[in-house]
Design a protein around this motif. Structure first.
Motif, PDB file in Angstrom:
ATOM      1  N   GLU A   1       0.849  -1.420  -0.286  1.00  0.00           N
ATOM      2  CA  GLU A   1      -0.084   0.275  -0.024  1.00  0.00           C
ATOM      3  C   GLU A   1       0.418   0.937   0.178  1.00  0.00           C
ATOM      4  OE1 GLU A   1      -3.759   2.011   2.498  1.00  0.00           O
ATOM      5  OE2 GLU A   1      -2.474   0.748   3.701  1.00  0.00           O
ATOM      6  N   ARG A   2       2.000   1.420   1.006  1.00  0.00           N
ATOM      7  CA  ARG A   2       2.602   2.394   1.096  1.00  0.00           C
ATOM      8  C   ARG A   2       3.753   2.569  -0.639  1.00  0.00           C
ATOM      9  NH1 ARG A   2       4.916   2.553   7.046  1.00  0.00           N
ATOM     10  NH2 ARG A   2       2.748   2.926   8.211  1.00  0.00           N
ATOM     11  N   ILE A   3       4.010   1.691  -1.065  1.00  0.00           N
ATOM     12  CA  ILE A   3       4.728   1.077  -1.964  1.00  0.00           C
ATOM     13  C   ILE A   3       3.845   1.790  -3.017  1.00  0.00           C
ATOM     14  CG2 ILE A   3       5.313  -0.387  -4.155  1.00  0.00           C
ATOM     15  CD1 ILE A   3       7.366  -1.659  -1.667  1.00  0.00           C
ATOM     16  N   GLU A   4       2.964   1.762  -3.209  1.00  0.00           N
ATOM     17  CA  GLU A   4       1.511   1.887  -4.555  1.00  0.00           C
ATOM     18  C   GLU A   4       1.793   3.288  -4.021  1.00  0.00           C
ATOM     19  OE1 GLU A   4      -2.174   1.012  -6.528  1.00  0.00           O
ATOM     20  OE2 GLU A   4      -1.904   0.584  -4.737  1.00  0.00           O
ATOM     21  N   GLU A   5       1.374   3.939  -2.988  1.00  0.00           N
ATOM     22  CA  GLU A   5       1.567   5.793  -2.845  1.00  0.00           C
ATOM     23  C   GLU A   5       2.595   6.395  -2.940  1.00  0.00           C
ATOM     24  OE1 GLU A   5       0.106   6.298   0.875  1.00  0.00           O
ATOM     25  OE2 GLU A   5      -2.498   5.017   0.356  1.00  0.00           O
ATOM     26  N   ARG A   6       3.621   5.537  -2.419  1.00  0.00           N
ATOM     27  CA  ARG A   6       5.095   6.816  -2.952  1.00  0.00           C
ATOM     28  C   ARG A   6       5.349   6.498  -4.124  1.00  0.00           C
ATOM     29  NH1 ARG A   6       7.734   4.049   0.392  1.00  0.00           N
ATOM     30  NH2 ARG A   6       9.139   2.113  -0.737  1.00  0.00           N
ATOM     31  N   GLY A   7       5.289   5.463  -5.118  1.00  0.00           N
ATOM     32  CA  GLY A   7       5.418   5.170  -6.603  1.00  0.00           C
ATOM     33  C   GLY A   7       4.500   6.562  -7.409  1.00  0.00           C
TER      34      GLY A   7
END
Length: 378
Positions: A301-307
Motif C-alpha cells: 500500500e505504501r509502495i503504491e502511494e509512494r510510486g
C-alpha cells in the motif's frame, strides 16, 4: 536520425497515443450486477460481511468476505451447458453477456471481435476439488470428467468465445495482482496493431476456501481486510462510436514495468505511471483521481502511494478511489474492478468537464502497471 526514421517514429507515437473507446461494461460483484449497483455501494460504503458461497460449507479462515450473494448462473444463461461450470467461469460468462447486451449479434460474432481475460491460476476451487478426489477416491480415474475443463486456466475465455461466437483473438493473461492491467496492455497492443476491431477485456476472481487460507496464513493482507470475488469486463474498440453517449471512457495508455528487487518496486510504478502519462499527452498536474489497487496489502500500500506521488510531482495524492474497501480483495480482477469503480462514479455523477484518471497496481512479484483513462465528453 534520417527523415524517414523520424517520420516513422512520429507515426508510431501518434498510433500509441490514439485513444481506445470503452463502450460498455459488465460487472458482477458483491454490490450486485452492473455499474449502478457498484456506484451505490461506493457512495454508501460496504455493508456487513457476508457468508462464503459456492463451496458447500467449506471451512474458511476467520476473515470477512464479500461474496456475490445469491449468484446462480442458470438464472442468467439457462440450464443448457451450465451444469459443470465453476464459479469463476460463470462470473466471466455473465459479465460478458452484460457487456455485449444490446449490441448487434452479427457485428460482435466473427473474427474481428475477441476476448482478453485476466486471472491468477484459473479456478483454485476446481483444482483443489479435482486433487482431493484424485487422492481420496478408491480409483483416481473415477473423478468426475465434467470437472476437467474448469481446471484449464483459459477455461473462462474459451467459454466466452464459444458461447458468443467470437473467433477473434482469445487470450488469458495470468499475472497475479497486476493481471487485469496486463490484460488491458495486451488488448491495447492487439487493437493498435489492427488484429481485431473490438475486445472484451477484464478480469475474474472467485472466493474459495483454499485461496482464503493462503491469504490468511501468509499474512500478506491486513488483519481485517475482506476477501472478495467477481468479474468486470469492458468492450474496448478502436473506432469511436457514432454516438458520443455510447462512450463510457477513453483509454489513453497502459504501461507495465518489472523490478527484480523489492527496494525498486516504487520506482517501477513511478516509471509505469510516467510513461503512461507521456504516451497519453497528460501532464502530472492534470490527473484528477487515482484508483488504487494495493489498499489492503501490507507494505505494498505504501509502495503504491509512494510510486504514484513521485510520478505526480512528489506532493500529495489527488482524490483516490479505493474499491477494495467495499468489494474486498479481488486480486487478479482488482484492476478491472478499479476501472469499473471509476466508470460507475462517472455514470452516477457525470463530470462537468473532462477528468483524467489513473488506475494503478503493484504486485509482490515485482510487476507494476498504470493505465490512464479519460472521462467521456458529455
Amino acid at each position: 536520425m534520417t527523415t524517414a526514421t523520424a517520420t516513422a517514429a512520429a507515426a508510431a507515437t501518434r498510433t500509441a497515443t490514439r485513444p481506445l473507446y470503452v463502450t460498455s461494461a459488465g460487472v458482477v460483484s458483491s454490490a450486485g450486477h452492473g455499474l449502478a449497483a457498484l456506484a451505490g455501494l461506493l457512495r454508501s460504503g460496504a455493508g456487513p460481511a457476508g457468508e462464503p458461497a459456492g463451496e458447500g460449507g467449506a471451512a474458511y479462515p476467520p476473515r470477512p468476505v464479500r461474496a456475490v450473494d445469491g449468484f446462480d448462473v442458470k438464472a442468467h444463461l439457462g440450464r443448457k451447458g451450465t451444469k459443470y461450470l465453476d464459479r469463476l467461469t460463470s462470473f466471466g460468462l455473465v459479465a460478458c453477456k452484460e457487456a455485449i447486451e444490446g449490441m448487434d449479434a452479427a457485428e460482435v460474432a466473427g473474427d474481428r471481435t475477441g476476448v482478453v481475460l485476466a486471472t491468477n491460476t484459473g479456478s483454485v476451487s476446481s483444482h483443489s476439488a479435482l486433487l482431493h478426489d484424485t487422492l481420496t477416491l478408491d480409483k483416481p480415474y473415477l473423478v468426475n470428467p465434467g470437472q476437467f475443463p474448469n481446471t484449464v486456466m483459459n477455461c473462462a475465455a474459451g467459454q466466452v468465445a464459444i458461447r458468443n461466437g467470437l473467433r477473434g483473438l482469445n487470450a488469458t493473461v495470468a499475472g497475479g495482482q497486476t493481471a487485469s492491467l496486463l490484460a488491458f496492455r495486451h488488448a491495447r497492443l492487439a487493437l493498435t496493431l489492427d488484429r481485431v476491431d473490438r475486445l472484451l477485456v477484464g478480469g475474474a476472481e472467485e472466493l474459495s476456501a483454499p485461496a482464503a487460507w493462503a491469504w490468511h496464513r501468509t499474512g500478506a493482507l491486513k488483519e481485517r481486510a475482506a476477501l472478495g470475488e467477481g468479474c468486470a469486463v469492458f468492450t474496448v474498440q478502436r473506432e469511436a462510436p457514432a454516438d458520443d453517449a455510447d462512450v463510457l471512457a477513453e483509454l489513453l495508455a497502459c504501461e507495465v514495468r518489472f523490478s527484480a528487487d523489492a527496494r525498486d518496486y516504487a520506482d517501477g510504478l513511478t516509471g509505469a505511471v510516467t510513461r503512461a502519462l507521456d504516451r497519453s499527452g497528460v501532464r502530472p498536474e492534470e490527473v484528477d483521481v487515482v484508483s488504487l489497487g494495493a489498499v489492503h496489502h501490507r507494505g505494498l500500500e505504501r509502495i503504491e502511494e509512494r510510486g504514484v506521488r513521485a510520478a505526480l510531482g512528489g506532493g500529495g495524492l489527488p482524490r483516490t478511489v479505493r474499491v477494495a474497501d467495499v468489494l474486498g480483495e479481488t486480486y487478479s480482477a482488482s484492476g478491472a474492478m478499479q476501472l469499473a469503480a471509476l466508470l460507475a462514479l462517472w455514470q452516477a455523477e457525470p463530470p462537468a468537464e473532462r477528468v483524467y484518471a489513473l488506475v494503478t497496481s503493484v504486485g509482490r512479484d515485482g510487476n507494476a502497471a498504470a493505465m490512464v483513462v479519460r472521462s467521456p465528453l458529455r
